[in-house]
Design a protein around this motif. Sequence first.
Motif, PDB file in Angstrom:
ATOM      1  N   ALA A 116       4.845  48.418   9.398  1.00 24.27           N
ATOM      2  CA  ALA A 116       5.559  47.188   9.055  1.00 24.27           C
ATOM      3  C   ALA A 116       6.856  47.068   9.842  1.00 24.27           C
ATOM      4  O   ALA A 116       7.191  45.996  10.364  1.00 24.27           O
ATOM      5  CB  ALA A 116       5.848  47.148   7.555  1.00 24.27           C
ATOM      6  N   ARG A 120       7.851  44.193  12.655  1.00 26.72           N
ATOM      7  CA  ARG A 120       9.065  43.387  12.532  1.00 26.72           C
ATOM      8  C   ARG A 120       9.976  43.567  13.742  1.00 26.72           C
ATOM      9  O   ARG A 120      10.575  42.602  14.234  1.00 26.72           O
ATOM     10  CB  ARG A 120       9.810  43.753  11.242  1.00 26.72           C
ATOM     11  CG  ARG A 120       9.155  43.222   9.985  1.00 26.72           C
ATOM     12  CD  ARG A 120      10.109  43.281   8.806  1.00 26.72           C
ATOM     13  NE  ARG A 120      10.447  44.653   8.458  1.00 26.72           N
ATOM     14  CZ  ARG A 120       9.750  45.386   7.596  1.00 26.72           C
ATOM     15  NH1 ARG A 120       8.670  44.879   7.011  1.00 26.72           N
ATOM     16  NH2 ARG A 120      10.127  46.616   7.308  1.00 26.72           N
ATOM     17  N   GLU A 148       1.274  42.462   6.229  1.00 31.08           N
ATOM     18  CA  GLU A 148       2.563  42.599   6.908  1.00 31.08           C
ATOM     19  C   GLU A 148       2.818  41.559   7.999  1.00 31.08           C
ATOM     20  O   GLU A 148       3.969  41.261   8.314  1.00 31.08           O
ATOM     21  CB  GLU A 148       2.668  44.004   7.523  1.00 31.08           C
ATOM     22  CG  GLU A 148       2.616  45.137   6.515  1.00 31.08           C
ATOM     23  CD  GLU A 148       3.808  45.136   5.572  1.00 31.08           C
ATOM     24  OE1 GLU A 148       4.818  44.473   5.884  1.00 31.08           O
ATOM     25  OE2 GLU A 148       3.730  45.796   4.525  1.00 31.08           O
ATOM     26  N   PRO A 150       2.507  38.161   8.274  1.00 36.56           N
ATOM     27  CA  PRO A 150       3.332  36.971   7.993  1.00 36.56           C
ATOM     28  C   PRO A 150       4.818  37.290   7.881  1.00 36.56           C
ATOM     29  O   PRO A 150       5.661  36.561   8.422  1.00 36.56           O
ATOM     30  CB  PRO A 150       2.756  36.462   6.665  1.00 36.56           C
ATOM     31  CG  PRO A 150       1.355  36.972   6.632  1.00 36.56           C
ATOM     32  CD  PRO A 150       1.411  38.303   7.300  1.00 36.56           C
ATOM     33  N   GLU A 151       5.143  38.389   7.201  1.00 35.46           N
ATOM     34  CA  GLU A 151       6.546  38.753   7.049  1.00 35.46           C
ATOM     35  C   GLU A 151       7.160  39.122   8.396  1.00 35.46           C
ATOM     36  O   GLU A 151       8.320  38.793   8.680  1.00 35.46           O
ATOM     37  CB  GLU A 151       6.672  39.926   6.078  1.00 35.46           C
ATOM     38  CG  GLU A 151       8.107  40.315   5.788  1.00 35.46           C
ATOM     39  CD  GLU A 151       8.210  41.433   4.780  1.00 35.46           C
ATOM     40  OE1 GLU A 151       9.316  41.986   4.645  1.00 35.46           O
ATOM     41  OE2 GLU A 151       7.190  41.746   4.132  1.00 35.46           O
ATOM     42  N   ALA A 152       6.354  39.801   9.248  1.00 31.93           N
ATOM     43  CA  ALA A 152       6.866  40.176  10.568  1.00 31.93           C
ATOM     44  C   ALA A 152       7.083  38.949  11.436  1.00 31.93           C
ATOM     45  O   ALA A 152       8.117  38.816  12.109  1.00 31.93           O
ATOM     46  CB  ALA A 152       5.894  41.140  11.242  1.00 31.93           C
ATOM     47  N   ALA A 154       7.806  36.039  10.561  1.00 34.35           N
ATOM     48  CA  ALA A 154       8.957  35.260  10.075  1.00 34.35           C
ATOM     49  C   ALA A 154      10.255  35.700  10.744  1.00 34.35           C
ATOM     50  O   ALA A 154      11.250  34.970  10.702  1.00 34.35           O
ATOM     51  CB  ALA A 154       9.067  35.393   8.558  1.00 34.35           C
ATOM     52  N   ASN A 155      10.268  36.885  11.364  1.00 30.61           N
ATOM     53  CA  ASN A 155      11.466  37.386  12.036  1.00 30.61           C
ATOM     54  C   ASN A 155      11.587  36.901  13.478  1.00 30.61           C
ATOM     55  O   ASN A 155      12.579  37.188  14.141  1.00 30.61           O
ATOM     56  CB  ASN A 155      11.459  38.919  12.021  1.00 30.61           C
ATOM     57  CG  ASN A 155      11.682  39.486  10.631  1.00 30.61           C
ATOM     58  OD1 ASN A 155      12.788  39.507  10.123  1.00 30.61           O
ATOM     59  ND2 ASN A 155      10.604  39.931  10.010  1.00 30.61           N
ATOM     60  N   SER A 194      -2.107  34.404  10.098  1.00 29.07           N
ATOM     61  CA  SER A 194      -0.830  34.875   9.561  1.00 29.07           C
ATOM     62  C   SER A 194       0.313  33.929   9.894  1.00 29.07           C
ATOM     63  O   SER A 194       1.335  33.919   9.201  1.00 29.07           O
ATOM     64  CB  SER A 194      -0.522  36.274  10.112  1.00 29.07           C
ATOM     65  OG  SER A 194      -1.539  37.193   9.780  1.00 29.07           O
ATOM     66  N   ILE A 198       4.005  30.557   7.943  1.00 27.01           N
ATOM     67  CA  ILE A 198       5.318  30.544   8.603  1.00 27.01           C
ATOM     68  C   ILE A 198       5.645  29.143   9.108  1.00 27.01           C
ATOM     69  O   ILE A 198       6.799  28.717   9.097  1.00 27.01           O
ATOM     70  CB  ILE A 198       5.353  31.550   9.770  1.00 27.01           C
ATOM     71  CG1 ILE A 198       4.881  32.923   9.299  1.00 27.01           C
ATOM     72  CG2 ILE A 198       6.733  31.636  10.383  1.00 27.01           C
ATOM     73  CD1 ILE A 198       5.671  33.486   8.145  1.00 27.01           C
TER      74      ILE A 198
END
Length: 529
Positions: A116, A120, A148, A150-152, A154-155, A194, A198
Amino acid sequence: MGSEAAAVIPSLVVQQSFAELEKQRELITSCTLLWKELSNHFSTLERGLEIKSEALRSKRQSLDASTGHALDSLRRRELSIDAAVGLAIAKLDERRAAAVEALSATAAGGNELDLAEKLRSLCTKMDFNGFFDLVVTKRKEVELLRLELPEALANCIDPAKFVMDAIAGVFPVDKRRVKSPNDLGWACVLILESLVPILADPELGTVRPLVTRNIRERAREMAKEWKMGLEQHGVIERVKPPDAHTFLQHLVTFGIIEKDDKELYQRLVVNFAWRRQMPKLAISLGLEDKMEVVIEELISKGHQLDAINFAYEAGLQDKFTPVSLLKSFLKDSNKATSTFEDHNSGGQTTNYTCRKEQSIIRAAIKCIQEHKLEAEFPLESLQKRLEQLEKAKVEKKKPSGGGPAAPANKRTRASNGGPMPPAKAGRLTNNVHVSSPAAPAFVRSPSAHTTYPAAAPYPYDSPAGHSVYGSRSPPVIRDSYGYPAEVGPVALGAPYHSPPMSYPVYGNYNPLGGYNNGVAPAYQQAYYR
C-alpha cells in the motif's frame, strides 16, 4: 246522390290526412335518427378531446417534472463544478507536499514499504511506469490491489492523466519492445476500475466523471485507435477478451461513450458476456434498453448461465426465470455430451466426459448459490452426483488385475482407441490487440443453436484439464482478479451422465500466450465467484 257524394269526400280526406301523417312520421323518425347520429358523433368528439386533453395534461406534468429535474441537475452541476475546482485546488498543495515528502523518504532509503505504501509513493511521485510494473508483479495479491489502488490513485496530482500514461504502454496497442507471453489486460482493467470513484463528481457521483477537456480528448483518441485496430486486424470474435474488456472499461471510466457506437458495444458485450463484470458494464454503457435483446441472444446461443447474470443485473429475472434457464442449461449439455460420446471412444473419452460433467455441475451449483436459488432448485441431487463422479474417478485410478496402474499423465496414442493430444499448447506473443486464431474443428450438436468444438475442455471446472494437455493438469491461468482465467464461454447444461462441450465462438484465446492450437479455452469456475 248528394248523400253518397258527401259520404265519399270525407273518406278521401281521411286517406290524405293519414298519408300526410305518415310523411310527418317518417320525417320525425329521420330527424330523430339524424339527431342520434349527430349526438353520438359529438359525444365521441367530446370524449376524444377529453382523452387528448388528459394526455396533454399528463405530458405537461411529465415535462414540468423533467424540466425541474434538469434544472435541479444543472444547479447541482454548477455547484459541483465550484466544489470540484475548490477540491482540486485544496488537494494540489497537499499532493505537492506529499510528493516532496515521498521523494525525501525514497532518498532516505525507504525500501521496507509495504504494498500500500509503495503504491501511494509511486502515485504521489507520478511514477506511472513504476506503478504499472508494481501492479503487474503483484498479480497474486489482486484482492489487496483492488482495495489499495483507489486510495493510492487519490494521491496523484492528476489521477486521470496518470492512469492513461500507465496503461498507454499496452493499450490501445501493445508498444512494449520486449513482450512477455502474459497478457496485461487484467492490470489495465483493474487500474481503470479503481480510477472510477476517484473521478466521481462530488454531487452527481460516477455518472459524471470529472476530467478535463484535454484528458477527455486524449481518451477519445485512444478509443478511436483501438477501434481502428479492430477494423484492420479482424472481426470482433477474434479480439482478445482482456483487450475488449479494457476498451469498454476505458469508455466508462472517462465518460466517452458514443451513441453512434452502441451497436459495437452491444456486440462486444454479447461476445464476451462470460466475463464477470460485463453485465454491469453493459448498464454503464447505456445498453439498458437493449438488455432484453442481449439476454435473448445469449439464450439463443446456448449461454444460459450468462443470460441469468444479465437478467439479474437488469432486473429482468421475472421475465427470464433463472430456474428454467438452468434446466435448459443441463438439458442441452446432455445432448452435447451424447453427441461427443457418439463420435469418440476409448478410456480417455470416459475420463474427459467425467471431468466435464463435474465442471458443469459445479458451474450450476455456483450459479444457484450466487443468486440464492436453493429453494427453487435444490442442490442435493447435484451434490450427490458430484460425489458419485469423485468416487468413480478414484476407482478409475486403482490398478486392475495384478499389473501396475498406468501413469495418469501419459498421452494415449490414436492406435489405442483414444485421441492423442498435442504435447504442448501453442502460444503466440501478445504484440497486437487483435489476433487471428486457427480455426477449430467442430462436432455438430443436435441442439439447433449450438456448435461445439470437437476437443474443447470442460468449461467451468478449474481442476479440469485442457484438451491440449491430454490427461495432464494444465497450468493455472488467472483472470484479471487473480482467479482462474475466464477465457471462454460454456456450452449449455449437462445431464448427470456426461458434460457438454464448450463453445468456440469467442476464439481460442489463451491469456498466457495468445491463441492456442485451434482448441477453445476453458470457461473456469471462478466466473461465478
